[in-house]
Structures are given as C-alpha cells and as structure tokens.
Design a protein around this motif. Sequence first.
Motif, mmCIF file in Angstrom:
data_model
loop_
_atom_site.group_PDB
_atom_site.id
_atom_site.type_symbol
_atom_site.label_atom_id
_atom_site.label_comp_id
_atom_site.label_asym_id
_atom_site.label_seq_id
_atom_site.Cartn_x
_atom_site.Cartn_y
_atom_site.Cartn_z
ATOM 1 N N ARG A 102 14.384 18.286 0.361
ATOM 2 C CA ARG A 102 14.452 19.406 1.302
ATOM 3 C C ARG A 102 15.491 19.141 2.385
ATOM 4 O O ARG A 102 16.270 20.032 2.764
ATOM 5 N N GLN A 103 15.535 17.902 2.879
ATOM 6 C CA GLN A 103 16.509 17.557 3.910
ATOM 7 C C GLN A 103 17.931 17.670 3.383
ATOM 8 O O GLN A 103 18.829 18.181 4.075
ATOM 9 N N ALA B 16 16.080 32.736 22.900
ATOM 10 C CA ALA B 16 15.421 31.874 23.894
ATOM 11 C C ALA B 16 14.771 30.650 23.277
ATOM 12 O O ALA B 16 14.250 29.805 24.006
ATOM 13 N N ASP B 17 14.783 30.539 21.955
ATOM 14 C CA ASP B 17 14.080 29.431 21.300
ATOM 15 C C ASP B 17 15.037 28.434 20.654
ATOM 16 O O ASP B 17 14.709 27.763 19.680
ATOM 17 N N ILE B 18 16.258 28.318 21.189
ATOM 18 C CA ILE B 18 17.239 27.392 20.632
ATOM 19 C C ILE B 18 16.902 25.973 21.079
ATOM 20 O O ILE B 18 16.580 25.744 22.243
ATOM 21 N N ARG B 19 17.005 25.040 20.150
ATOM 22 C CA ARG B 19 16.838 23.631 20.487
ATOM 23 C C ARG B 19 18.125 22.877 20.182
ATOM 24 O O ARG B 19 18.771 23.129 19.167
ATOM 25 N N ALA B 20 18.470 21.961 21.076
ATOM 26 C CA ALA B 20 19.691 21.173 20.905
ATOM 27 C C ALA B 20 19.297 19.801 20.377
ATOM 28 O O ALA B 20 18.895 18.923 21.139
ATOM 29 N N ALA B 21 19.393 19.630 19.074
ATOM 30 C CA ALA B 21 19.006 18.368 18.448
ATOM 31 C C ALA B 21 20.191 17.423 18.393
ATOM 32 O O ALA B 21 21.322 17.837 18.141
ATOM 33 N N SER C 17 18.926 25.361 14.618
ATOM 34 C CA SER C 17 17.545 25.301 14.131
ATOM 35 C C SER C 17 17.443 24.404 12.906
ATOM 36 O O SER C 17 16.501 23.603 12.778
ATOM 37 N N LEU C 18 18.416 24.507 12.003
ATOM 38 C CA LEU C 18 18.408 23.660 10.802
ATOM 39 C C LEU C 18 18.595 22.191 11.179
ATOM 40 O O LEU C 18 17.967 21.308 10.597
ATOM 41 N N ASP D 150 23.134 23.197 3.512
ATOM 42 C CA ASP D 150 23.236 24.514 4.143
ATOM 43 C C ASP D 150 24.003 24.417 5.458
ATOM 44 O O ASP D 150 24.860 25.262 5.768
ATOM 45 N N ILE D 151 23.702 23.353 6.248
ATOM 46 C CA ILE D 151 24.417 23.154 7.519
ATOM 47 C C ILE D 151 25.904 22.952 7.255
ATOM 48 O O ILE D 151 26.767 23.544 7.932
ATOM 49 N N ALA D 152 26.235 22.094 6.271
ATOM 50 C CA ALA D 152 27.644 21.828 5.960
ATOM 51 C C ALA D 152 28.357 23.098 5.525
ATOM 52 O O ALA D 152 29.514 23.348 5.906
ATOM 53 N N SER D 153 27.646 23.930 4.742
ATOM 54 C CA SER D 153 28.251 25.181 4.286
ATOM 55 C C SER D 153 28.519 26.119 5.457
ATOM 56 O O SER D 153 29.592 26.735 5.549
#
Length: 641
Positions: free
Chosen positions: A461-462, A127-132, A194-195, A468-471
């Motif tokens: 950090r970014q 329920a805590d998903i955000r669409a960035a 989330s990432l 991590d997202i790309a992986s």
Amino acid sequence: MTVPLRIDSLSLHTTEGQTSYSFSADLTVLTGPTGVGKTTLLELIKFGFAAGEARLAAVATDSVNDVVLEVTIGEDRLRIARSLDTIKRKKVRITDLRTGERLPDHSVGEGEPNLNSLLLGKLGLPADIRAAAQKSKSSKAGSRVTFGDVFKYVYVPQYAINRDIADSRDGYYDPKRKAVFELLFGLTDPDILSLQSEVNVLNGSIDSAAKQHKTVLDFLRDTNTSSRDEVEEQLRDTLAEQESARAQLQSLREELDPVIDRQTQALRDLLTDAERSLAEARATAQSLARQRDEIKDERRRVQADLARLERMRDAGVRLANIEFSVCPRCMQSLKRRSVDAALCRVCLQPDPIEPEMAAGSYEIQQLKQQLDEMEDQHEATAELLQEAERAVTDRVALVRNLTATLDSRTAQRVTPRLQAFSDASDQFATARTQHEQLEMLLRQWDRVADIEREVQELRTRQDHIKGDIASRKSALAARRNEVLSAIEEEFKMVVAGLNIAAVESAGFDKENYLPIINGKTFTKTLMSGGGSMTATQIAYWTSLISVAQRFDARYPSLLIIDGPRLALNTAAETCGAIYKRLVRLANEEPGEVQLLVSDNELPTEYQNGFEEMTFDYLRPTVYTIRHPGEGRVDLISSVDE
C-alpha cells in the motif's frame, strides 16, 4: 495571480475612545520615532487575525478593548472583531460586509465554526492539511497547517527581519514552512500532502508490525520451538494418539456393562433401601431429641412460675401476722379506734383471704398439673428416642454389611478393567494436553504469518501511495522548475539592484526555498551587519510576491514589513534602493498587491511614491491614549521568539 488579501481599515476600541485607520493605497508607510506604537499597530493586526502569538505592548493590553479589521480576502469582504479580554478573545465576531449579515461567532483554536478554517477557505486552502516530514523513516502524520503559518509569508516582524525567514532557523518547523511555500505557489496540492502524511503513518505501522514479528520470532527461538512443519507433524501424531485412547475408553465402557449381574443389582437395590431407611431413622431421632429438649425447657419455665407463687404465698403468711400499732405513713396511733375484724387495721379495706386458703389456690394447682403432664410426655419421648437410636444403629450395621458384600462380589470382576480404564484415561489426558500445547505453538506461527502478511500489505500500500505521489509530483515538475527558476532570477536581479555591501553572489535554494548568499543557504549564513540581512529579506519577500503575480498561485497579495531601516542607518544607498523596489512592486499592477511598511524615517527621494502616516509622541498610533513621552515606554522586545 495572487489571492486578494487586503486590510481596508483598522479600528481600535480603547478605554478613551476609538482609533481608526484606513489603508486605501497600494503602499502605505507608517513613520515615526521609536516607541510611538508602529509595531504595536502591526502586532494588533496579527492579533485580530489570530495568526499566532502577537507581541502586544502595554498600551494595547491595558487600554485597548477590541481590535476591528475590515479586510478583503478572496472574493469576500469581512469585518473581524476580536476582544483583548483573556476570556472573550477566544471568540471572534464576523460580519459579511457585502451582505451585511452577522455570521456566527468563530472560535480561535478549537471549536466550530473556526476562524482558522474560515480564513484558509477564503484563500482557497482546505483546513485539514497536514505538513508531513518527507524523511524516509518519519512516522508522524505532520502538524496541521494553519492561517498563522500562511501569515508568516505575509508579515515580516521587526524582531525577525535581520535574522530569520519564516522561522527557517527552527529545524522542527522546516516541513511546515516548505509545505506552505509549495501550497502557495502551486508546487504541491492538498492531495499530495495528505498522501505523504499517510506514507509517514504507514512507516510507523510497518515499524510496529516488524517489531512484533521480531518479538514473536525471538520468543520461538529462545524456547527452542520446532519449525511450523515439525509442529504440524507432531500435532497429527498427537491427534491419532488421542483418537486411539478415546476408542479404548469406549471399548472398556462396553465391557463393564455386562459384568453387573442380577444378584449384584439386587444387593445394590437393598443397599439403596437401607441407606434411605437409615436417613429416615436419623431424621426421626433428631426430631425426638428436639422434642425432648423443648419439654425440658417448658418444664423449667413452669417450675420457675410455681416457685414464684410459693414465695408470694409465703410472704403473705408472714405479713398477715404483723399488727401495726401506728400508721406507717403518718405515724398516728391505730389503737384508739375500733376496726371491724374483717377489715385491714391500716387501710380499712376488706382483709385478703386467710393464709390457709392460699395454699390451695387455683393457679398453683394448674401449674402442678402441667408439671405432671410434662413429666409423662418426657418419659414417653425418651422411650421413643431410645427406639429411634436402636433403629439407626441397626440400619448402620445393615448398610455396612451390604457394602462389604458388594465390594467383595465386584472386586474380582471390575477392578482389572478399572485399571485399564484408568490407564486409557491418563493416555487420553496426556494426548489432549500435548494437543493444546501444540495448538498454542501453531497459533504463534500463525501470528508470525499474519504479521508477515500485514507488513507485506502495508508495504504494498505504501509503495502504491509513493507511486501516486511521484506521479502527481511529476505532473507538477514543469511548473515547479518554471516557478523556482523565476524566483531565482527575480531574487538575483533584486539583490543586484539593492547593492548589498556584504553580498558577493546570490541564488535560490530550490530544495529549501531560501536565499543563497555567497554560496551558503540563508539559515547557515551569518553576514556581518544586520543591514545586509535585512536587505536580503526585502529582496526575498518582494521577489516571492512579484513572481506569484505572474502565475496562478494561492499566494496572498498582502506584505507587511516592520522596520526595514532598522539596521541600515549608515547604508543610505541600500535604503534608497529598498524603497525604490517597494514603490516599483506596488506600481507594477495597481490594486493587485498591498504593502504596509513601518519605519523610523524615509529616504527623501521616495517620500511621494506612497501614502505616509506620520506619528510622534504627541500623536502616537493609539492616539486616544496619552503617550508618556520619549524613553518612558517599554519597547516590544527584539529578542528571539
């Protein structure tokens, strides 16, 4: 496989009774002329789920009290009851139909427990998903994904069927629409979303830190501030100068101490005693002056009392010589009666003492005696006060003489050293002020270094998160290609089968997840005739749910379509192909999907491939409420949301 989402029944509690419908077939079509309430029924389903702003007709707002849905969602069966009352609708009553347990009421919107969280959880979504937004410079975390966003992939409303796909024409909604698509088909996961939100938030933090860095550098440049190395060198010189001045001050203090000899010390002791004696003499003079004033005040009071008694005595003498011939009260004559000489002629009471006796009264004598004593006290106090004032004058002169002697004695010995002491103090103060200013500049340079370090840490950090997202996306790349290719192939096949007049070529945009018609993405296509748009929509939505059945996806197994024939009055062939496609989809895997369709009329050759619910003006969808007749109701608007 799709995630089970099925409407088992719908009940409407109206002011005139209950209206109920059961949906047991895989394909159910609601038919009837315009205005009998087909769209109203579908919008009430949307209202029951609290899946966004439902468009409710007057019959619903005026006559329906509660909407009750019995649904299969995930592995559970729930009864969801929601009131149309403006206050009560904020809470939804939930019953677990498998256990019969009444669950706590769930809030619509804010508050816990929350209906949105419950429904998303049953579909296997957090329920805590955000669409960035995935734009490189976006700094917003994205809005929260709700069950209402998922419901856009379930319900195709009449007002959008010939113009829009899941609000794709609204650019601001694009990130959320894409995120929901990817979630439902397993092309992303909550961790990736989330990432991505964190990456966007870091964009904002980096921009903010960079602006602060520029502001501080601009300030240092505009104030002609030296470099950090120059400031540090100046600070070292200032500290050395400060220490030199401190040492000189200490040396002067040590030189001043022997200057004070015994005679000077004796004079200072005498001066101290004289000043103390002067203070005592002044205190004595003040005390005596206060006593003198008090005696004067008391003497004036006694004199006033004595004057009062004198006036009383004088009045008595004057009145004693008056002989009354008549009574002053009743005015009767007093001469014809004999009265004893010792009595008053008027009241016949004993006469007061004789006037000559009053002159020596005791009270007057006491007051005169007090005045004599006070006069003596006043004279004595005045003499003591004069002596105290002479003592003050003498001691003032003594203090002045002793002070002058000390000043004369120490002027030649102390004054030169005092000048040197003053110069050293000024030098120390200047060095300390300069030291503070340099420290402030160093703090500015420290701030620059801190910001640079902060920006570097944020970017590191970014970059790590982006890696991590790309992986994670790389791990899903094969599935993504397979799913999107399957959707494109299915969509092309369905479009070809529907024989849409205005469509020359069809494809699927694998970035925007929208149909490509005649070489243009759906949002940029304005096909002539709403029927072509409607048919393209049917091809798109049936392709999505058909492909979702072949993969392990979170796509809901329910599809609700309102008015597919709305703009197809003259396209009988396309209309027949649409229902052929719907029947085929429902029969591919019985029990796996549920299709609810609302339409004005049906093709003759497909009237037996599904369950049909027929309505008219005598038996509308809300049949407990009398229909006013054809053309006498306000239709739910088809204008843009």
